[in-house]
Scaffold this active site. Structure first.
Site, short mmCIF file in Angstrom:
data_model
loop_
_atom_site.label_atom_id
_atom_site.label_comp_id
_atom_site.label_asym_id
_atom_site.label_seq_id
_atom_site.Cartn_x
_atom_site.Cartn_y
_atom_site.Cartn_z
N HIS A 1 0.92 -1.22 -0.18
CA HIS A 1 0.08 0.07 0.12
C HIS A 1 0.78 1.24 0.02
CE1 HIS A 1 -3.63 -2.54 0.89
NE2 HIS A 1 -2.87 -3.18 1.67
N LEU A 2 0.82 2.05 -1.20
CA LEU A 2 1.58 3.41 -1.03
C LEU A 2 0.70 4.38 -0.72
CD1 LEU A 2 3.55 2.52 -4.47
CD2 LEU A 2 4.16 2.09 -1.98
N ASN B 1 -6.81 0.63 -2.69
CA ASN B 1 -7.65 1.34 -1.57
C ASN B 1 -7.06 2.73 -1.20
OD1 ASN B 1 -5.69 -0.14 -0.30
ND2 ASN B 1 -6.41 -0.36 1.51
N ASP C 1 -8.46 -5.34 -2.10
CA ASP C 1 -7.93 -5.60 -0.84
C ASP C 1 -8.04 -4.65 0.18
OD1 ASP C 1 -5.80 -7.20 0.77
OD2 ASP C 1 -4.79 -5.12 0.95
N HIS D 1 -8.97 -10.85 -0.99
CA HIS D 1 -8.96 -10.61 0.69
C HIS D 1 -9.95 -11.36 1.21
CE1 HIS D 1 -8.57 -7.94 4.19
NE2 HIS D 1 -9.83 -8.25 3.98
N HIS E 1 -2.54 -12.76 1.85
CA HIS E 1 -2.00 -12.81 3.43
C HIS E 1 -2.79 -14.03 3.96
CE1 HIS E 1 -5.81 -10.38 3.30
NE2 HIS E 1 -5.27 -9.27 3.01
N ASN F 1 -4.55 -7.07 9.73
CA ASN F 1 -5.81 -7.62 9.15
C ASN F 1 -5.27 -8.51 8.01
OD1 ASN F 1 -8.54 -8.59 8.71
ND2 ASN F 1 -8.77 -6.59 7.53
N ASP G 1 2.51 -7.04 2.36
CA ASP G 1 1.32 -6.06 2.96
C ASP G 1 1.86 -5.01 3.68
OD1 ASP G 1 -1.43 -5.26 3.36
OD2 ASP G 1 -1.77 -7.26 4.55
N HIS H 1 0.96 3.62 8.50
CA HIS H 1 -0.02 4.59 9.17
C HIS H 1 0.52 5.49 10.03
CE1 HIS H 1 -3.75 2.21 8.21
NE2 HIS H 1 -3.20 1.23 8.47
#
Length: 430
Positions: free
Chosen positions: A63-64, A95, A153, A180, A233, A279, A306, A310
């Protein structure tokens, strides 16, 4: 021009292991041979004595956060973090805000990556518009623009008919569907794995069946559609058994797990450690052992990070309010080396399959190989270096690593992509 001396080259199998020098000219490997001697005033010499030289790594799932959540991470900072960990191809999940659900956003991500990233960034398109699970995205147009897979995802496509149609469309465009697997009717409101630790901490648990129920559903849909399903995952032993069975049936299914699922358990959450909130959640020691065995016997095809950055303030809240996710690029190789090679005796060459050969095969990409006339995409690792994961050393914009304070073995010292040095002797050069 770069000359790597005394390299222990690991290309993906024991028989491909060799000790030699590697001469890089421009963006390609020109020569691999013992004792290369060359006179050139611009020559850069790297001594790899006692170190491993691998083909650079590919991450099928990260996730970028750009566009929309650049305060957590952006394409530039995420790419630098990936490069620091030895990854030179990364697949970013959709996302974002707005989500990557149409060709314009795909084009934006590719343009931004070309502008600011020192490595290859490949977008993954959304299965459904807005990630809402109600209507399929423009899969064909996104494929034309350059997506390598589709996924919602972070969310599960709960409508089985919609998922079936997604598999059929993806099959037509020769791309995998990255699933997912989470039955939100079972997991809603859950914070960690349902079990002893959730009881002790008084947190609502997520039953393991929330994952395995959807794994079973999607396997049956893939069996019927003959499309390529990739389950991401994986965290439970039941999911592994279902995937093992599906492969025996001849279903076109592949899967990955993440470094934290093969090394840590739900015990990490004790003390309400929000960095350990991920998750799917961390499971039990029995699940960890099942995942490791699945890696050994080939049921698990590859490792994905993954990488989920944050902001510190988002994690520094009550446990039930904290978002799920951990950064993972910079610790991935060391975790695998520590827990699979050093502790479980896995052959180090297996890591090339997990981090290079198999993820690229899943995405229909040519493997990176250390061979003459091939692109110079290399990672030099010191297998004997022990280091502690510290917040101040993390390159990512976010510092929410589940491994903070832990000591790991092996360190990614030098990274070269298309003949350009991105990291040398532990210091970033890009």
């Amino acid at each position: 021009m770069i000359l790597i001396k005394n390299a222990n080259i690991i290309n993906g199998s024991t028989k491909d292991t060799q000790k030699a020098d590697i001469l890089i000219v421009d963006d390609k490997i020109e020569k691999i041979a013992p004792d290369i001697e060359i006179e050139n005033p611009g020559l850069k010499i790297i001594d790899a004595t006692g170190k491993y030289v691998f083909p650079s790594f590919t991450d099928i799932h990260c996730h970028l956060r750009e566009p929309g959540f650049e305060y957590k991470e952006d394409i530039k900072s995420g790419s630098l973090s990936a490069a620091a960990g030895g990854f030179t191809t990364i697949c970013c999940m959709p996302n974002t805000n707005p989500p990557i659900d149409n060709r314009a956003i795909v084009a934006y991500v590719k343009y931004r990556a070309k502008e600011v990233s020192p490595i290859e960034v490949l977008p993954v398109g959304a299965i459904t518009k807005g990630l809402n699970g109600e209507e399929l995205s423009e899969i064909g147009f996104m494929k034309q623009e350059g997506i390598v897979a589709i996924s919602d995802d972070g969310k599960c496509v709960m409508n089985a008919n919609l998922m079936r149609n997604a598999l059929l469309y993806a099959k037509d465009f020769s791309i995998p569907v990255i699933s997912h697997c989470e039955d939100t009717n079972l997991s809603e409101g859950g914070q960690i794995n349902l079990g002893l630790v959730s009881t002790v901490l008084g947190l609502r648990g997520i039953p393991r069946e929330a994952e395995s129920v959807i794994v079973a559903r999607d396997i049956l849909l893939a069996k019927e559609t003959k499309a390529h399903l990739h389950i991401t995952h994986v965290s439970t032993k039941e999911s592994i058994e279902l995937i093992r069975m599906a492969k025996e049936w001849g279903v076109n299914v592949t899967c990955d797990t993440c470094p934290h699922y093969i090394s840590l358990t739900e015990e990490e959450v004790m003390g309400f450690n929000t960095n350990a909130k991920v998750n799917p959640p961390l499971r039990t020691e029995e699940d960890v052992e099942a995942l490791i065995e699945a890696i050994k016997d080939g049921v698990i095809d590859c490792i994905a990070t993954d990488h989920a950055p944050h902001h510190k303030d988002e994690k520094n809240v009550e446990f039930n309010l904290a978002p799920s996710g951990t950064v993972g690029f910079e610790t991935a190789f060391a975790v695998l080396y520590t827990f699979l090679v050093k502790k479980k005796g896995l052959d180090v060459s297996k890591l090339v399959e997990l981090l290079n050969i198999n993820p690229r095969r899943i995405l229909n990409l040519k493997p990176n190989m250390i061979e003459e006339n091939q692109k110079a995409n290399l990672v030099i690792v010191d297998p004997n270096r022990e280091w502690e994961v510290k917040e101040e050393d993390i390159v990512s914009k976010s510092k929410n690593s589940i491994f903070l304070g832990k000591k790991l073995f092996s360190f990614v010292e030098t990274v070269i992509y298309e003949g350009k040095i991105l990291k040398k002797d532990g210091e970033m050069e890009c």
